[in-house]
Motif scaffolding. Structure first.
Motif, mmCIF file in Angstrom:
data_model
loop_
_atom_site.group_PDB
_atom_site.id
_atom_site.type_symbol
_atom_site.label_atom_id
_atom_site.label_comp_id
_atom_site.label_asym_id
_atom_site.label_seq_id
_atom_site.Cartn_x
_atom_site.Cartn_y
_atom_site.Cartn_z
ATOM 1 N N ARG A 12 0.817 -1.222 0.000
ATOM 2 C CA ARG A 12 0.000 0.000 0.000
ATOM 3 C C ARG A 12 0.850 1.272 0.000
ATOM 4 O O ARG A 12 0.321 2.375 0.089
ATOM 5 N N GLY A 13 2.167 1.108 -0.028
ATOM 6 C CA GLY A 13 3.057 2.258 -0.073
ATOM 7 C C GLY A 13 3.420 2.838 1.275
ATOM 8 O O GLY A 13 4.036 3.896 1.355
ATOM 9 N N ARG A 14 3.074 2.153 2.352
ATOM 10 C CA ARG A 14 3.375 2.631 3.702
ATOM 11 C C ARG A 14 4.766 2.146 4.124
ATOM 12 O O ARG A 14 5.116 0.996 3.925
ATOM 13 N N LEU A 15 5.531 3.035 4.720
ATOM 14 C CA LEU A 15 6.843 2.659 5.239
ATOM 15 C C LEU A 15 6.685 1.900 6.548
ATOM 16 O O LEU A 15 5.848 2.257 7.386
ATOM 17 N N GLU A 16 7.498 0.870 6.732
ATOM 18 C CA GLU A 16 7.532 0.115 7.986
ATOM 19 C C GLU A 16 8.966 -0.277 8.283
ATOM 20 O O GLU A 16 9.809 -0.322 7.383
ATOM 21 N N LEU A 17 9.204 -0.578 9.548
ATOM 22 C CA LEU A 17 10.486 -1.138 9.946
ATOM 23 C C LEU A 17 10.484 -2.626 9.639
ATOM 24 O O LEU A 17 9.471 -3.301 9.806
ATOM 25 N N ALA A 18 11.609 -3.140 9.220
ATOM 26 C CA ALA A 18 11.725 -4.553 8.892
ATOM 27 C C ALA A 18 12.172 -5.354 10.117
ATOM 28 O O ALA A 18 12.812 -4.827 11.022
ATOM 29 N N GLY A 19 11.823 -6.626 10.131
ATOM 30 C CA GLY A 19 12.332 -7.570 11.123
ATOM 31 C C GLY A 19 11.996 -7.235 12.559
ATOM 32 O O GLY A 19 10.915 -6.747 12.879
ATOM 33 N N ALA A 20 12.963 -7.495 13.424
ATOM 34 C CA ALA A 20 12.776 -7.334 14.871
ATOM 35 C C ALA A 20 12.516 -5.881 15.258
ATOM 36 O O ALA A 20 11.987 -5.610 16.327
ATOM 37 N N GLU A 21 12.874 -4.962 14.384
ATOM 38 C CA GLU A 21 12.670 -3.540 14.667
ATOM 39 C C GLU A 21 11.197 -3.160 14.641
ATOM 40 O O GLU A 21 10.824 -2.054 14.987
ATOM 41 N N GLN A 22 10.329 -4.089 14.259
ATOM 42 C CA GLN A 22 8.908 -3.778 14.118
ATOM 43 C C GLN A 22 8.222 -3.465 15.442
ATOM 44 O O GLN A 22 7.042 -3.163 15.452
ATOM 45 N N ARG A 23 8.941 -3.499 16.527
ATOM 46 C CA ARG A 23 8.332 -3.178 17.817
ATOM 47 C C ARG A 23 7.950 -1.696 17.916
ATOM 48 O O ARG A 23 7.332 -1.260 18.866
ATOM 49 N N LEU A 24 8.317 -0.935 16.919
ATOM 50 C CA LEU A 24 8.022 0.490 16.880
ATOM 51 C C LEU A 24 7.228 0.788 15.620
ATOM 52 O O LEU A 24 7.587 0.375 14.529
ATOM 53 N N SER A 25 6.120 1.492 15.775
ATOM 54 C CA SER A 25 5.278 1.879 14.649
ATOM 55 C C SER A 25 5.458 3.373 14.415
ATOM 56 O O SER A 25 5.670 4.134 15.356
ATOM 57 N N PHE A 26 5.371 3.802 13.159
ATOM 58 C CA PHE A 26 5.535 5.224 12.864
ATOM 59 C C PHE A 26 4.717 5.583 11.639
ATOM 60 O O PHE A 26 4.264 4.724 10.888
ATOM 61 N N ASN A 27 4.551 6.870 11.463
ATOM 62 C CA ASN A 27 3.854 7.379 10.291
ATOM 63 C C ASN A 27 4.519 8.677 9.866
ATOM 64 O O ASN A 27 4.943 9.468 10.702
ATOM 65 N N VAL A 28 4.600 8.873 8.556
ATOM 66 C CA VAL A 28 5.133 10.112 7.994
ATOM 67 C C VAL A 28 4.021 10.752 7.180
ATOM 68 O O VAL A 28 3.379 10.092 6.376
ATOM 69 N N SER A 29 3.792 12.031 7.421
ATOM 70 C CA SER A 29 2.748 12.754 6.710
ATOM 71 C C SER A 29 3.333 14.044 6.149
ATOM 72 O O SER A 29 4.190 14.668 6.779
ATOM 73 N N HIS A 30 2.884 14.421 4.963
ATOM 74 C CA HIS A 30 3.350 15.648 4.314
ATOM 75 C C HIS A 30 2.170 16.555 4.017
ATOM 76 O O HIS A 30 1.100 16.076 3.657
ATOM 77 N N SER A 31 2.392 17.851 4.156
ATOM 78 C CA SER A 31 1.398 18.843 3.768
ATOM 79 C C SER A 31 2.154 20.097 3.350
ATOM 80 O O SER A 31 2.743 20.783 4.186
ATOM 81 N N GLY A 32 2.160 20.337 2.061
ATOM 82 C CA GLY A 32 2.877 21.516 1.570
ATOM 83 C C GLY A 32 4.342 21.464 1.927
ATOM 84 O O GLY A 32 5.030 20.500 1.621
ATOM 85 N N ARG A 33 4.809 22.493 2.595
ATOM 86 C CA ARG A 33 6.222 22.573 2.973
ATOM 87 C C ARG A 33 6.540 21.834 4.260
ATOM 88 O O ARG A 33 7.679 21.830 4.702
ATOM 89 N N HIS A 34 5.551 21.223 4.877
ATOM 90 C CA HIS A 34 5.749 20.624 6.204
ATOM 91 C C HIS A 34 5.640 19.096 6.148
ATOM 92 O O HIS A 34 4.943 18.531 5.315
ATOM 93 N N ALA A 35 6.335 18.472 7.082
ATOM 94 C CA ALA A 35 6.248 17.026 7.246
ATOM 95 C C ALA A 35 6.080 16.735 8.735
ATOM 96 O O ALA A 35 6.620 17.459 9.579
ATOM 97 N N GLY A 36 5.332 15.713 9.024
ATOM 98 C CA GLY A 36 5.144 15.291 10.413
ATOM 99 C C GLY A 36 5.512 13.827 10.540
ATOM 100 O O GLY A 36 5.254 13.026 9.643
ATOM 101 N N ILE A 37 6.149 13.488 11.653
ATOM 102 C CA ILE A 37 6.519 12.102 11.933
ATOM 103 C C ILE A 37 5.967 11.758 13.306
ATOM 104 O O ILE A 37 6.234 12.470 14.283
ATOM 105 N N SER A 38 5.174 10.701 13.363
ATOM 106 C CA SER A 38 4.658 10.235 14.648
ATOM 107 C C SER A 38 5.162 8.824 14.870
ATOM 108 O O SER A 38 5.431 8.095 13.917
ATOM 109 N N ARG A 39 5.277 8.433 16.119
ATOM 110 C CA ARG A 39 5.722 7.070 16.413
ATOM 111 C C ARG A 39 5.021 6.568 17.669
ATOM 112 O O ARG A 39 4.587 7.341 18.522
ATOM 113 N N ALA A 40 4.922 5.252 17.770
ATOM 114 C CA ALA A 40 4.316 4.627 18.932
ATOM 115 C C ALA A 40 4.942 3.258 19.112
ATOM 116 O O ALA A 40 5.332 2.607 18.149
ATOM 117 N N ASN A 41 5.018 2.824 20.363
ATOM 118 C CA ASN A 41 5.493 1.470 20.641
ATOM 119 C C ASN A 41 4.386 0.486 20.339
ATOM 120 O O ASN A 41 3.215 0.760 20.609
#
Length: 93
Positions: free
Chosen positions: A62-91
């Protein structure tokens, strides 16, 4: 490469990330992509106690970035709007 692009340390990116950045036609779009990807790698590296270059990112069908392998214990999202980008993360539980 224009001087303002040199300030973004893309040495922590992999070859496919650098190739994608080179495909942007507008310098501003390329800079936004590079800055966001570098920031993402630094944030995830800090949280996972890994060097940013060692973060292994995959793209889902679906085009979503994810961590591979054992690193998957952390979830994140990247969002863009115009000149800005937001990064959120959760365990992940």
């Amino acid at each position: 490469m224009p001087p303002f692009e040199i300030a973004i340390n893309d040495s922590i990116l992999n070859d496919s990330e650098r190739a994608r950045a080179s495909q942007y036609r507008q310098p501003a779009d390329r800079i936004r992509y590079l800055a966001t990807r570098v920031a993402l790698r630094k944030l995830l590296g800090f949280r996972l106690k890994l060097k940013p270059a060692y973060i292994h990112l995959i793209t889902t069908q679906r085009g979503r970035l994810e961590l591979a392998g054992a690193e998957q214990r952390l979830s994140f999202n990247v969002s863009h709007s115009g000149r800005h980008a937001g990064i959120s993360r959760a365990n992940r539980e």
